[in-house]
Design an enzyme around this catalytic site. Sequence first.
Site, PDB file in Angstrom:
ATOM      1  N   ASN A  71       0.862  -1.181   0.000  1.00  0.00           N
ATOM      2  CA  ASN A  71       0.000   0.000   0.000  1.00  0.00           C
ATOM      3  C   ASN A  71       0.900   1.233   0.000  1.00  0.00           C
ATOM      4  OD1 ASN A  71      -1.800   2.046   0.465  1.00  0.00           O
ATOM      5  ND2 ASN A  71      -2.419   1.368   2.510  1.00  0.00           N
ATOM      6  N   TRP A  72       0.971   1.895  -1.147  1.00  0.00           N
ATOM      7  CA  TRP A  72       1.856   3.064  -1.266  1.00  0.00           C
ATOM      8  C   TRP A  72       1.236   4.312  -0.656  1.00  0.00           C
ATOM      9  CZ3 TRP A  72       5.547   3.848  -5.990  1.00  0.00           C
ATOM     10  CH2 TRP A  72       6.495   2.821  -5.990  1.00  0.00           C
ATOM     11  N   LYS A  73      -0.033   4.262  -0.278  1.00  0.00           N
ATOM     12  CA  LYS A  73      -0.714   5.438   0.283  1.00  0.00           C
ATOM     13  C   LYS A  73      -0.490   6.638  -0.661  1.00  0.00           C
ATOM     14  CE  LYS A  73      -0.187   3.213   4.713  1.00  0.00           C
ATOM     15  NZ  LYS A  73      -0.052   3.301   6.156  1.00  0.00           N
ATOM     16  N   HIS A  76      -9.465   1.083   5.022  1.00  0.00           N
ATOM     17  CA  HIS A  76      -8.206   1.291   5.740  1.00  0.00           C
ATOM     18  C   HIS A  76      -8.471   2.225   6.922  1.00  0.00           C
ATOM     19  CE1 HIS A  76      -4.107   2.426   6.685  1.00  0.00           C
ATOM     20  NE2 HIS A  76      -3.708   1.400   5.968  1.00  0.00           N
ATOM     21  N   GLU A 105      -6.876   4.613   8.038  1.00  0.00           N
ATOM     22  CA  GLU A 105      -6.652   6.033   7.735  1.00  0.00           C
ATOM     23  C   GLU A 105      -7.894   6.652   7.109  1.00  0.00           C
ATOM     24  OE1 GLU A 105      -3.037   5.465   5.530  1.00  0.00           O
ATOM     25  OE2 GLU A 105      -2.008   4.898   7.393  1.00  0.00           O
ATOM     26  N   GLU A 159      -5.066  -4.946  10.535  1.00  0.00           N
ATOM     27  CA  GLU A 159      -4.048  -3.925  10.738  1.00  0.00           C
ATOM     28  C   GLU A 159      -4.341  -3.159  12.025  1.00  0.00           C
ATOM     29  OE1 GLU A 159      -2.164  -2.749   6.672  1.00  0.00           O
ATOM     30  OE2 GLU A 159      -3.873  -1.472   7.042  1.00  0.00           O
ATOM     31  N   GLY A 201       2.903   2.157  10.829  1.00  0.00           N
ATOM     32  CA  GLY A 201       3.914   3.211  10.709  1.00  0.00           C
ATOM     33  C   GLY A 201       4.620   3.557  11.996  1.00  0.00           C
ATOM     34  N   SER A 239       3.718  -2.254  10.303  1.00  0.00           N
ATOM     35  CA  SER A 239       5.164  -2.324  10.567  1.00  0.00           C
ATOM     36  C   SER A 239       5.792  -3.654  10.159  1.00  0.00           C
ATOM     37  CB  SER A 239       5.458  -2.000  12.038  1.00  0.00           C
ATOM     38  OG  SER A 239       5.090  -0.670  12.334  1.00  0.00           O
ATOM     39  N   GLY A 279       2.981  -1.225   4.227  1.00  0.00           N
ATOM     40  CA  GLY A 279       2.993   0.190   3.875  1.00  0.00           C
ATOM     41  C   GLY A 279       4.404   0.645   3.525  1.00  0.00           C
ATOM     42  N   GLY A 280       5.088   1.252   4.482  1.00  0.00           N
ATOM     43  CA  GLY A 280       6.405   1.867   4.253  1.00  0.00           C
ATOM     44  C   GLY A 280       7.401   0.956   3.548  1.00  0.00           C
TER      45      GLY A 280
HETATM   46  P1  13P Z   1       3.239   0.275   7.596  1.00  0.00           P
HETATM   47  O1  13P Z   1       3.716  -1.033   6.986  1.00  0.00           O
HETATM   48  O2  13P Z   1       3.995   1.465   7.110  1.00  0.00           O
HETATM   49  O3  13P Z   1       3.156   0.162   9.084  1.00  0.00           O
HETATM   50  O4  13P Z   1       1.728   0.519   7.063  1.00  0.00           O
HETATM   51  C1  13P Z   1       0.808  -0.522   7.136  1.00  0.00           C
HETATM   52  C2  13P Z   1      -0.409  -0.145   6.384  1.00  0.00           C
HETATM   53  O5  13P Z   1      -1.120   0.764   6.746  1.00  0.00           O
HETATM   54  C3  13P Z   1      -0.684  -0.880   5.144  1.00  0.00           C
HETATM   55  O6  13P Z   1      -1.984  -0.664   4.703  1.00  0.00           O
END
Ligand code: 13P
Length: 243
Positions: free
Chosen positions: A9-11, A91, A93, A158, A164, A203, A224-225
């Site tokens: 997920n590149w957000k 998600h 967010e 998640e 993050g 993470s 994510g990251g």
């Molecule tokens: P991180 O891997 O950066 O913690 O993000 C997870 C995430 O929100 C994937 O959708």
Amino acid sequence: MPQKITAGNWKMNGTQASLSEIQAIADAAADIHSLAILCPPAHLLHRAASLPGPLAIGGQNCHHAPSGAFTGDISAAQLADCGASYVILGHSERREAYGESDSLVRDKAQAALNSGLTPIICLGESQDQRAEGRAIAVVLAQLTGSLPDDVQVIIAYEPIWAIGTGLVPSVAEITEVHNALRAQLLTTFGAAGQNISILYGGSVKPSNAKEIFAIPNVNGALVGGASLKAEDFLPIMRSLAES
Ligand code: 13P
């Protein structure tokens, strides 16, 4: 058997200059025998989906209506038109920043299915909810509220406090939630619920992927990251294939 999946997920990260990174991930996906899905921002979907290689492409959100006067939104059919086959929905967010409810997420998931996309439905408790001993109840309520009447879905657990932050739940905590999700899927869909992939997200790094993928009922990761760079994402993909 649920499919093993590494999803990135590149957000709201990445520009056209990132296409070489996506190509590097797509090249590696050809040699790694588990499904890899990358969900870049919307403006890169079409270019990413046109790259050679077996990398599947997903959106990060869609509207629940098929079309109409919804300025700034994107429909499931438009994601499919870009070459996407998956879409991340619910998600945390989006649940937090845009007040997305379980029933809205379910409507979006149904819209995704109607357009031939597989929804990746995200669930997860906050730190306070876990501290209050409500993690399982919260996540199961989100699951039953967000799930469309269709077995063609992917679930991603998640925990909000792990996204993050570098914090990861213990093996016992992940095990407890994933077992509870599997049990609920079996209750809802019968034996077919066994085939739904349940991903862990929050993470996930090359350094912890192997331990996480060894947990029963963890069928992959939503990253994510660490999905932004091929050098981080590829070892995670490899750990899953070898698990
Ligand atoms: P991180 O891997 O950066 O913690 O993000 C997870 C995430 O929100 C994937 O959708």
